[in-house]
Design a protein around this motif. Sequence first.
Motif, PDB file in Angstrom:
ATOM      1  N   ALA A 194       0.875  -1.024   0.018  1.00 36.89           N
ATOM      2  CA  ALA A 194      -0.038  -0.051   0.151  1.00 36.89           C
ATOM      3  C   ALA A 194       0.934   1.181   0.047  1.00 36.89           C
ATOM      4  O   ALA A 194       2.092   1.152   0.540  1.00 36.89           O
ATOM      5  N   THR A 195       0.370   2.300  -0.773  1.00 33.35           N
ATOM      6  CA  THR A 195       1.200   3.450  -1.031  1.00 33.35           C
ATOM      7  C   THR A 195       0.504   4.557  -0.246  1.00 33.35           C
ATOM      8  O   THR A 195       1.196   5.755   0.086  1.00 33.35           O
ATOM      9  N   TYR A 196      -0.819   4.404  -0.032  1.00 36.69           N
ATOM     10  CA  TYR A 196      -1.241   5.474   1.010  1.00 36.69           C
ATOM     11  C   TYR A 196      -2.536   4.793   1.460  1.00 36.69           C
ATOM     12  O   TYR A 196      -3.386   3.727   1.103  1.00 36.69           O
ATOM     13  N   TYR A 197      -3.089   5.691   2.453  1.00 37.30           N
ATOM     14  CA  TYR A 197      -4.491   5.114   2.977  1.00 37.30           C
ATOM     15  C   TYR A 197      -5.609   6.363   3.187  1.00 37.30           C
ATOM     16  O   TYR A 197      -4.990   7.586   2.936  1.00 37.30           O
ATOM     17  N   HIS A 198      -6.560   6.239   3.479  1.00 35.82           N
ATOM     18  CA  HIS A 198      -7.545   7.048   3.514  1.00 35.82           C
ATOM     19  C   HIS A 198      -8.258   6.798   5.015  1.00 35.82           C
ATOM     20  O   HIS A 198      -8.725   5.811   5.363  1.00 35.82           O
ATOM     21  N   VAL A 199      -8.156   7.782   5.729  1.00 29.26           N
ATOM     22  CA  VAL A 199      -8.900   8.219   7.078  1.00 29.26           C
ATOM     23  C   VAL A 199     -10.159   9.047   6.998  1.00 29.26           C
ATOM     24  O   VAL A 199      -9.711  10.391   6.544  1.00 29.26           O
ATOM     25  N   GLN A 200     -10.935   8.777   7.917  1.00 28.93           N
ATOM     26  CA  GLN A 200     -12.069   9.803   8.067  1.00 28.93           C
ATOM     27  C   GLN A 200     -12.474   9.857   9.431  1.00 28.93           C
ATOM     28  O   GLN A 200     -12.551   8.720  10.084  1.00 28.93           O
ATOM     29  N   LEU A 201     -12.574  11.131  10.081  1.00 26.54           N
ATOM     30  CA  LEU A 201     -12.930  11.109  11.378  1.00 26.54           C
ATOM     31  C   LEU A 201     -14.482  11.621  11.821  1.00 26.54           C
ATOM     32  O   LEU A 201     -14.700  12.816  11.024  1.00 26.54           O
ATOM     33  N   PHE A 202     -15.283  11.370  12.268  1.00 28.75           N
ATOM     34  CA  PHE A 202     -16.852  11.781  12.597  1.00 28.75           C
ATOM     35  C   PHE A 202     -16.948  12.098  14.166  1.00 28.75           C
ATOM     36  O   PHE A 202     -16.592  11.387  15.150  1.00 28.75           O
ATOM     37  N   ARG A 203     -17.555  13.207  14.377  1.00 26.11           N
ATOM     38  CA  ARG A 203     -18.104  13.503  15.648  1.00 26.11           C
ATOM     39  C   ARG A 203     -19.423  13.400  15.374  1.00 26.11           C
ATOM     40  O   ARG A 203     -20.107  14.305  14.947  1.00 26.11           O
ATOM     41  N   GLY A 204     -20.339  12.617  16.386  1.00 30.77           N
ATOM     42  CA  GLY A 204     -21.696  12.380  15.918  1.00 30.77           C
ATOM     43  C   GLY A 204     -21.767  11.902  14.486  1.00 30.77           C
ATOM     44  O   GLY A 204     -21.266  11.072  13.970  1.00 30.77           O
ATOM     45  N   LYS A 205     -22.643  12.605  13.857  1.00 31.86           N
ATOM     46  CA  LYS A 205     -23.071  12.050  12.391  1.00 31.86           C
ATOM     47  C   LYS A 205     -22.089  13.159  11.425  1.00 31.86           C
ATOM     48  O   LYS A 205     -22.115  13.006  10.245  1.00 31.86           O
ATOM     49  N   LYS A 206     -21.338  13.927  12.011  1.00 31.72           N
ATOM     50  CA  LYS A 206     -20.840  14.998  11.009  1.00 31.72           C
ATOM     51  C   LYS A 206     -19.036  14.416  11.064  1.00 31.72           C
ATOM     52  O   LYS A 206     -18.411  14.144  11.857  1.00 31.72           O
ATOM     53  N   ARG A 207     -18.908  14.560   9.805  1.00 33.82           N
ATOM     54  CA  ARG A 207     -17.506  14.301   9.146  1.00 33.82           C
ATOM     55  C   ARG A 207     -16.769  15.560   9.670  1.00 33.82           C
ATOM     56  O   ARG A 207     -16.991  16.589   9.149  1.00 33.82           O
ATOM     57  N   ILE A 208     -15.595  15.468  10.333  1.00 31.59           N
ATOM     58  CA  ILE A 208     -14.935  16.604  10.601  1.00 31.59           C
ATOM     59  C   ILE A 208     -13.254  16.555  10.137  1.00 31.59           C
ATOM     60  O   ILE A 208     -12.689  17.599  10.291  1.00 31.59           O
ATOM     61  N   LEU A 209     -12.935  15.274   9.785  1.00 31.86           N
ATOM     62  CA  LEU A 209     -11.663  15.200   8.916  1.00 31.86           C
ATOM     63  C   LEU A 209     -11.529  14.408   8.205  1.00 31.86           C
ATOM     64  O   LEU A 209     -11.976  13.174   8.191  1.00 31.86           O
ATOM     65  N   ALA A 210     -10.738  14.432   7.021  1.00 35.30           N
ATOM     66  CA  ALA A 210     -10.184  13.579   6.037  1.00 35.30           C
ATOM     67  C   ALA A 210      -9.123  13.554   5.667  1.00 35.30           C
ATOM     68  O   ALA A 210      -8.511  14.709   5.614  1.00 35.30           O
ATOM     69  N   ALA A 211      -8.463  12.362   5.650  1.00 41.30           N
ATOM     70  CA  ALA A 211      -6.634  12.791   5.347  1.00 41.30           C
ATOM     71  C   ALA A 211      -6.156  11.191   4.697  1.00 41.30           C
ATOM     72  O   ALA A 211      -6.910  10.315   4.639  1.00 41.30           O
ATOM     73  N   TRP A 212      -5.155  11.383   3.871  1.00 43.20           N
ATOM     74  CA  TRP A 212      -4.541  10.471   3.265  1.00 43.20           C
ATOM     75  C   TRP A 212      -3.140  10.091   3.647  1.00 43.20           C
ATOM     76  O   TRP A 212      -2.324  10.601   2.679  1.00 43.20           O
ATOM     77  N   PRO A 213      -2.940   9.503   4.738  1.00 42.88           N
ATOM     78  CA  PRO A 213      -1.546   9.504   5.090  1.00 42.88           C
ATOM     79  C   PRO A 213      -0.901   8.178   4.253  1.00 42.88           C
ATOM     80  O   PRO A 213      -1.611   7.315   3.801  1.00 42.88           O
ATOM     81  N   SER A 214       0.528   8.457   4.010  1.00 45.93           N
ATOM     82  CA  SER A 214       1.210   7.564   3.423  1.00 45.93           C
ATOM     83  C   SER A 214       1.640   6.329   4.098  1.00 45.93           C
ATOM     84  O   SER A 214       2.136   5.175   3.720  1.00 45.93           O
ATOM     85  N   THR A 215       1.690   6.390   5.535  1.00 46.39           N
ATOM     86  CA  THR A 215       1.956   5.450   6.517  1.00 46.39           C
ATOM     87  C   THR A 215       0.673   4.822   7.316  1.00 46.39           C
ATOM     88  O   THR A 215      -0.251   5.431   7.143  1.00 46.39           O
ATOM     89  N   ASN A 216       0.680   3.825   7.935  1.00 46.63           N
ATOM     90  CA  ASN A 216      -0.301   3.079   8.572  1.00 46.63           C
ATOM     91  C   ASN A 216      -0.558   3.900   9.898  1.00 46.63           C
ATOM     92  O   ASN A 216      -1.028   3.448  11.080  1.00 46.63           O
ATOM     93  N   GLU A 217      -0.388   5.284  10.121  1.00 44.58           N
ATOM     94  CA  GLU A 217      -0.985   5.997  11.365  1.00 44.58           C
ATOM     95  C   GLU A 217      -1.214   7.420  11.024  1.00 44.58           C
ATOM     96  O   GLU A 217      -0.709   7.860  10.085  1.00 44.58           O
ATOM     97  N   LEU A 218      -2.031   8.026  11.926  1.00 48.42           N
ATOM     98  CA  LEU A 218      -2.408   9.367  11.753  1.00 48.42           C
ATOM     99  C   LEU A 218      -2.328   9.909  13.021  1.00 48.42           C
ATOM    100  O   LEU A 218      -3.198   9.535  13.766  1.00 48.42           O
ATOM    101  N   THR A 219      -1.615  11.075  13.426  1.00 42.08           N
ATOM    102  CA  THR A 219      -1.865  11.673  14.820  1.00 42.08           C
ATOM    103  C   THR A 219      -2.864  12.689  14.532  1.00 42.08           C
ATOM    104  O   THR A 219      -2.800  13.702  13.662  1.00 42.08           O
ATOM    105  N   LEU A 220      -3.719  12.842  15.625  1.00 37.61           N
ATOM    106  CA  LEU A 220      -4.894  13.773  15.501  1.00 37.61           C
ATOM    107  C   LEU A 220      -4.073  15.046  16.414  1.00 37.61           C
ATOM    108  O   LEU A 220      -3.801  14.950  17.372  1.00 37.61           O
ATOM    109  N   PRO A 221      -4.189  16.171  15.645  1.00 40.79           N
ATOM    110  CA  PRO A 221      -3.780  17.435  16.330  1.00 40.79           C
ATOM    111  C   PRO A 221      -4.788  17.822  17.457  1.00 40.79           C
ATOM    112  O   PRO A 221      -6.000  17.446  17.257  1.00 40.79           O
ATOM    113  N   ALA A 222      -4.484  18.767  18.114  1.00 45.28           N
ATOM    114  CA  ALA A 222      -5.526  19.385  19.039  1.00 45.28           C
ATOM    115  C   ALA A 222      -6.632  20.216  18.360  1.00 45.28           C
ATOM    116  O   ALA A 222      -7.674  20.338  18.781  1.00 45.28           O
TER     117      ALA A 222
END
Length: 375
Positions: free
Chosen positions: A302-330
């Motif tokens: 795999a060369t990249y991944y896709h991550v989506q973050l939801f709070r309740g029913k609302k999507r608040i973040l989408a990201a395409w990291p190249s490694t198997n992890e994503l650090t969530l900022p404050a």
Amino acid sequence: MRRSPSPLLRRIATRVPLALALLVVSGVVIASAAAAPVITYTLSGTLGDNGWYRSNVRIVWVVTDGMATSGCVSTTLLFDTDSKGSDQSCSATDINSVPASNSVTIRIDKTAPLVTTAAPARAPDYHGWYNHPVAFSFSGTDGGSGIASCSQATYGGPDNGSAAVGGSCRDKAGNTGSNAFGLSYDATAPALSKVEVASRAASALVHWQSTSPADTIVVRRSARGNKADPTVFRGAASSFADKKIQRGLEYVYSLQSYDQAGNASKVVSAVALPKVLTLRKTPYTPRAAANPVLRWDAVRGATYYHVQLFRGKKRILAAWPSTNELTLPAAWRWAGHRYKLGPARYRWYVWEGIGKRSFARYRTLGRAAFIVPRR
């Protein structure tokens, strides 16, 4: 034919002292002793118990109606005696050699007994230390009159590694000796404070403060939902890095401090929230540490991944990291809006990217949830 006493002799006989009898032999009057001499003495010194003296003793002899023939010399006794004492005597006779005598036994003990032993009612509670009150019985020796009694004492503080408990013994003459004996005593339990856990990606760092740096700290760890609480650290320190935790799990660390006398502090607990959140299934929704890391198993090729973050029913973040992890900022900006990772329940999804990102082709890897607690 016997001759009767003359009137003169009869008059003499009626006038002599009663202590004399008259013998008339061939008209001659001879006096003989009818009572022995009187011998008395006086003793001066400090009289103690049971007839013993506790000082030098002066003896003075007095002979009345006679003459000393043996002893009878006034003297001062300077030294201690044994239990048999020192025999002193005086003998005398009157002018007609009628004997008399008197004697006295004098026992002297001027020396205080030695307190030699303090016997505790029990052995030390922990490594030579007592951590609650202990009674002592004292004993001793005395080479003179002998031991009459010894005291008892209970030590219950203050705390001191070089404490002393004192006792005394009294001999049969009334002399008293005392002595002190050392012990180590500490009845005060240590106290733990500032117990905190800092969650890291690969470990949990536990911090604490105890009453003394020399206290032994015992750290037990239990995973949430698991009753097992193995000991993960024992020693004298102020922190411990636990590198054997599993990602995505909450842990409770229970700490207890023991001092050199075996006193134990109250148990203080602290929760370690996972820094790394995974897709693993747990019987609870984990609470996350600050700035959590979302991590999943890497897919080979795999060369990249896709991550989506939801709070309740609302999507608040989408990201395409190249490694198997994503650090969530404050906080972050996405889709024209500013968001914060505040207290709430969140869901996140992960896909493997297939081909070029512009193809928008994905394969689902999994989903999970986490909670950001109030801090």
